[in-house]
Design a protein around this motif. Structure first.
Motif, PDB file in Angstrom:
ATOM      1  N   PHE A  38      75.554  39.909  37.725  1.00 43.71           N
ATOM      2  CA  PHE A  38      76.401  41.407  37.790  1.00 43.71           C
ATOM      3  C   PHE A  38      77.448  41.474  37.643  1.00 43.71           C
ATOM      4  N   THR A  39      77.913  42.618  37.617  1.00 43.78           N
ATOM      5  CA  THR A  39      79.119  43.186  36.916  1.00 43.78           C
ATOM      6  C   THR A  39      79.490  44.953  37.268  1.00 43.78           C
ATOM      7  N   THR A  40      80.627  44.752  37.086  1.00 45.34           N
ATOM      8  CA  THR A  40      81.313  46.307  36.782  1.00 45.34           C
ATOM      9  C   THR A  40      81.981  46.810  35.677  1.00 45.34           C
ATOM     10  N   ARG A  41      82.016  45.647  34.955  1.00 48.01           N
ATOM     11  CA  ARG A  41      82.810  45.883  33.297  1.00 48.01           C
ATOM     12  C   ARG A  41      81.734  46.559  32.896  1.00 48.01           C
ATOM     13  N   GLU A  42      82.695  47.774  31.204  1.00 45.63           N
ATOM     14  CA  GLU A  42      81.808  47.934  30.743  1.00 45.63           C
ATOM     15  C   GLU A  42      80.960  46.591  30.069  1.00 45.63           C
ATOM     16  N   PRO A  43      79.809  47.210  29.472  1.00 47.87           N
ATOM     17  CA  PRO A  43      78.952  46.247  27.940  1.00 47.87           C
ATOM     18  C   PRO A  43      79.828  45.745  27.449  1.00 47.87           C
ATOM     19  N   ARG A  44      79.918  44.991  26.592  1.00 47.54           N
ATOM     20  CA  ARG A  44      80.725  45.040  24.655  1.00 47.54           C
ATOM     21  C   ARG A  44      79.161  45.458  24.468  1.00 47.54           C
ATOM     22  N   ASN A 132      92.356  32.686  18.254  1.00 45.01           N
ATOM     23  CA  ASN A 132      92.164  33.330  16.961  1.00 45.01           C
ATOM     24  C   ASN A 132      90.303  33.605  17.393  1.00 45.01           C
ATOM     25  N   ARG A 133      90.135  33.133  18.080  1.00 42.70           N
ATOM     26  CA  ARG A 133      88.199  33.472  18.517  1.00 42.70           C
ATOM     27  C   ARG A 133      88.247  34.924  18.714  1.00 42.70           C
ATOM     28  N   LEU A 134      89.216  34.773  20.031  1.00 44.35           N
ATOM     29  CA  LEU A 134      89.346  36.210  20.843  1.00 44.35           C
ATOM     30  C   LEU A 134      89.568  37.440  19.787  1.00 44.35           C
ATOM     31  N   ILE A 135      90.263  37.014  18.308  1.00 45.62           N
ATOM     32  CA  ILE A 135      90.173  37.703  17.830  1.00 45.62           C
ATOM     33  C   ILE A 135      89.837  38.671  16.806  1.00 45.62           C
ATOM     34  N   ASN A 136      88.883  37.166  16.322  1.00 46.40           N
ATOM     35  CA  ASN A 136      87.926  37.693  15.587  1.00 46.40           C
ATOM     36  C   ASN A 136      86.900  37.857  16.140  1.00 46.40           C
ATOM     37  N   ARG A 137      86.896  38.230  16.733  1.00 48.00           N
ATOM     38  CA  ARG A 137      85.102  39.143  17.336  1.00 48.00           C
ATOM     39  C   ARG A 137      85.453  40.332  17.466  1.00 48.00           C
ATOM     40  N   ARG A 138      86.543  40.662  17.706  1.00 46.47           N
ATOM     41  CA  ARG A 138      86.886  42.414  17.705  1.00 46.47           C
ATOM     42  C   ARG A 138      86.257  43.416  18.215  1.00 46.47           C
ATOM     43  N   THR A 139      85.856  42.637  19.395  1.00 44.47           N
ATOM     44  CA  THR A 139      85.346  43.025  20.771  1.00 44.47           C
ATOM     45  C   THR A 139      86.955  44.191  21.699  1.00 44.47           C
ATOM     46  N   SER A 141      91.310  44.928  22.499  1.00 48.79           N
ATOM     47  CA  SER A 141      92.476  45.219  22.493  1.00 48.79           C
ATOM     48  C   SER A 141      93.628  44.045  22.515  1.00 48.79           C
ATOM     49  N   MET A 142      94.322  43.511  21.986  1.00 45.79           N
ATOM     50  CA  MET A 142      95.200  42.712  22.002  1.00 45.79           C
ATOM     51  C   MET A 142      95.621  42.526  22.920  1.00 45.79           C
ATOM     52  N   GLU A 143      96.047  43.497  23.745  1.00 46.27           N
ATOM     53  CA  GLU A 143      96.381  43.953  25.375  1.00 46.27           C
ATOM     54  C   GLU A 143      95.781  43.118  26.188  1.00 46.27           C
ATOM     55  N   LYS A 144      94.100  43.736  25.912  1.00 42.44           N
ATOM     56  CA  LYS A 144      93.147  42.350  26.678  1.00 42.44           C
ATOM     57  C   LYS A 144      93.000  40.866  26.135  1.00 42.44           C
ATOM     58  N   ILE A 145      93.748  40.495  25.034  1.00 43.93           N
ATOM     59  CA  ILE A 145      93.009  39.298  24.167  1.00 43.93           C
ATOM     60  C   ILE A 145      94.664  38.562  24.683  1.00 43.93           C
ATOM     61  N   ASN A 146      95.486  39.042  25.048  1.00 39.79           N
ATOM     62  CA  ASN A 146      97.109  38.741  25.572  1.00 39.79           C
ATOM     63  C   ASN A 146      96.546  38.362  27.558  1.00 39.79           C
ATOM     64  N   LEU A 147      95.807  39.027  28.020  1.00 43.21           N
ATOM     65  CA  LEU A 147      95.166  38.608  29.132  1.00 43.21           C
ATOM     66  C   LEU A 147      94.510  37.670  29.389  1.00 43.21           C
ATOM     67  N   ARG A 148      93.179  37.471  29.259  1.00 46.00           N
ATOM     68  CA  ARG A 148      92.756  36.699  28.635  1.00 46.00           C
ATOM     69  C   ARG A 148      92.856  34.868  28.772  1.00 46.00           C
ATOM     70  N   LEU A 149      94.280  35.095  27.550  1.00 45.37           N
ATOM     71  CA  LEU A 149      95.294  33.931  27.084  1.00 45.37           C
ATOM     72  C   LEU A 149      96.161  33.175  28.238  1.00 45.37           C
ATOM     73  N   LYS A 150      96.193  34.116  29.049  1.00 46.10           N
ATOM     74  CA  LYS A 150      97.497  34.434  30.288  1.00 46.10           C
ATOM     75  C   LYS A 150      96.330  33.950  31.182  1.00 46.10           C
ATOM     76  N   ASN A 151      94.972  33.846  31.462  1.00 46.86           N
ATOM     77  CA  ASN A 151      94.042  33.688  32.066  1.00 46.86           C
ATOM     78  C   ASN A 151      93.471  32.010  32.211  1.00 46.86           C
ATOM     79  N   ALA A 152      93.159  31.629  30.800  1.00 39.85           N
ATOM     80  CA  ALA A 152      92.820  30.716  30.059  1.00 39.85           C
ATOM     81  C   ALA A 152      93.715  29.909  30.447  1.00 39.85           C
ATOM     82  N   LEU A 153      94.863  29.729  30.624  1.00 42.43           N
ATOM     83  CA  LEU A 153      96.159  28.876  30.524  1.00 42.43           C
ATOM     84  C   LEU A 153      96.399  28.809  32.418  1.00 42.43           C
ATOM     85  N   GLU A 154      95.351  28.979  33.211  1.00 39.48           N
ATOM     86  CA  GLU A 154      95.805  29.031  35.131  1.00 39.48           C
ATOM     87  C   GLU A 154      94.168  28.551  34.782  1.00 39.48           C
ATOM     88  N   GLU A 155      92.837  29.148  34.503  1.00 36.07           N
ATOM     89  CA  GLU A 155      91.405  28.306  34.380  1.00 36.07           C
ATOM     90  C   GLU A 155      91.681  27.323  33.971  1.00 36.07           C
TER      91      GLU A 155
END
Length: 203
Positions: A38-44, A132-139, A141-155
């Motif tokens: 279950f999630t509260t995020r918007e569908p891609r 590169n993979r996140l950018i190529n998904r084109r789903t 913004s760069m702001e969200k991609i940078n947040l995902r990269l930051k979280n990846a380093l933590e995960e």
């Protein structure tokens, strides 16, 4: 029918987890099930409610928390994600193995409740490749991609919490490793109560 096994799989966004899980599900459709979160995020684009996720409101999600309907839940990238207790238990009790696709926060909660679950962590070969993979998904913004990269380093710091690590350089090789783990987990002697059920011991 014996109880199924729970496979907990985590990975930073863009590591290829979804593709690998889908390939495993396609190979073992008669014995493997996918736990739909279950999630509260918007569908891609292309995502279907009830197949990829159950998309619900934040209000409904919080009601489910209050009713203790989740096996685990977490806030990731500003959105709520959770796993239904009822769905998981039904699959396992019906003898199906279950793939549970969750982040390390959720995996930690599961580890305290399912001592016999199998934990697998998947990573891309580098953060540059992940970007590169996140950018190529084109789903996103760069702001969200940078947040995902930051979280990846933590995960990635939590990889030792898992039983197996798969580095997804090439999808076909990574899938062979995932498939090998899945098959090996069904060959463990601790899960065999009576060898006479699987080996004919008559001389």
């Amino acid at each position: 029918m014996s109880r199924g096994k729970l496979f907990v799989i985590s990975a930073p966004s863009g590591a290829g987890k979804t593709s690998l899980c889908n390939k495993l599900l396609a190979k073992y459709p008669e014995r493997l099930r996918y736990s739909i979160s279950f999630t509260t995020r918007e569908p891609r684009v292309g995502e279907v409610d009830g197949e990829d996720y159950f998309f619900i409101s934040e209000r409904k999600f919080k009601e489910m928390i209050d009713n203790e309907e989740f096996l685990e839940w977490a806030v990731v990238h500003g959105n709520y994600y959770g796993t239904s207790k009822q769905v998981i238990e039904k699959h396992l009790n019906d003898g199906y193995d279950v793939i549970l696709d969750i982040d390390p926060q959720g995996a930690r909660q599961i580890k305290n409740k399912f001592l016999d679950a199998v934990f697998i962590f998947i990573v891309a070969p580098s953060i540059k490749e992940l970007k590169n993979r996140l950018i190529n998904r084109r789903t996103e913004s760069m702001e969200k991609i940078n947040l995902r990269l930051k979280n990846a380093l933590e995960e990635i710091k939590f990889f030792k919490m898992y039983d197996y690590l798969i580095i997804n350089r090439f999808l076909n090789v990574a899938f062979e490793e995932l498939d090998a783990i899945y098959r090996a987990e069904h060959l463990k002697t601790k899960d065999i109560d009576d060898i006479e059920k699987i080996v004919d011991l008559e001389v």
